[in-house]
Design an enzyme around this catalytic site. Structure first.
Site, PDB file in Angstrom:
ATOM      1  N   HIS A   1     -10.483  -1.934  -1.136  1.00  0.00           N
ATOM      2  CA  HIS A   1      -9.616  -3.014  -1.595  1.00  0.00           C
ATOM      3  C   HIS A   1      -8.218  -2.463  -1.834  1.00  0.00           C
ATOM      4  O   HIS A   1      -8.010  -1.266  -2.015  1.00  0.00           O
ATOM      5  CB  HIS A   1     -10.174  -3.707  -2.846  1.00  0.00           C
ATOM      6  N   CYS A   2      -7.262  -3.378  -1.803  1.00  0.00           N
ATOM      7  CA  CYS A   2      -5.866  -3.058  -2.098  1.00  0.00           C
ATOM      8  C   CYS A   2      -5.336  -4.211  -2.941  1.00  0.00           C
ATOM      9  O   CYS A   2      -6.105  -4.865  -3.636  1.00  0.00           O
ATOM     10  CB  CYS A   2      -5.070  -2.850  -0.804  1.00  0.00           C
ATOM     11  N   ARG A   3      -4.074  -4.466  -2.889  1.00  0.00           N
ATOM     12  CA  ARG A   3      -3.495  -5.538  -3.707  1.00  0.00           C
ATOM     13  C   ARG A   3      -3.877  -6.915  -3.180  1.00  0.00           C
ATOM     14  O   ARG A   3      -4.347  -7.759  -3.911  1.00  0.00           O
ATOM     15  CB  ARG A   3      -1.969  -5.393  -3.760  1.00  0.00           C
TER      16      ARG A   3
END
Length: 112
Positions: free
Chosen positions: A69-71
């Site tokens: 996951h990221c932003r």
């Protein structure tokens, strides 16, 4: 750019990832940068920023789900592609909507 197998990388909802996290059936890798992590992150996640991402540093998920996951969802796609290019043959899940969606749902997070 690598042509990815059609079922190797796919999106999973934050709700599903929360469930996997609760029953310890996921390895969650956060590919945001250190300053983003310091602001807030998912408890138990591993930080491997995309700017220095090394597929060899990703923990072996064993029989657990490997989740990136990221932003918002863009950088975790790049990390997923790097994993495949490095020869990873397992499934990779990407958190739909990224940390923004996790946070909006009100799920656990920690600072620092």
């Amino acid at each position: 750019m690598t042509t990815l197998p059609p079922d190797q990388i796919y999106y999973v909802s934050p709700k599903q990832i929360k469930s996997w996290r609760e029953d310890d059936s996921a390895v969650i890798v956060d590919v945001r940068e250190q300053n983003e992590w310091d602001e807030s992150h998912i408890p138990g996640a591993v930080l491997l920023p995309l700017s220095t991402f090394d597929p060899a540093a990703v923990p072996d998920p064993g029989d657990k789900h490997l989740v990136f996951h990221c932003r918002s969802g863009r950088r975790c796609g790049m990390a997923s592609e790097k994993m495949v290019e490095a020869g990873y043959a397992g499934q990779i899940k990407r958190m739909e909507g990224g940390f923004l969606a996790w946070d909006a749902a009100g799920y656990d997070k920690e600072n620092g």
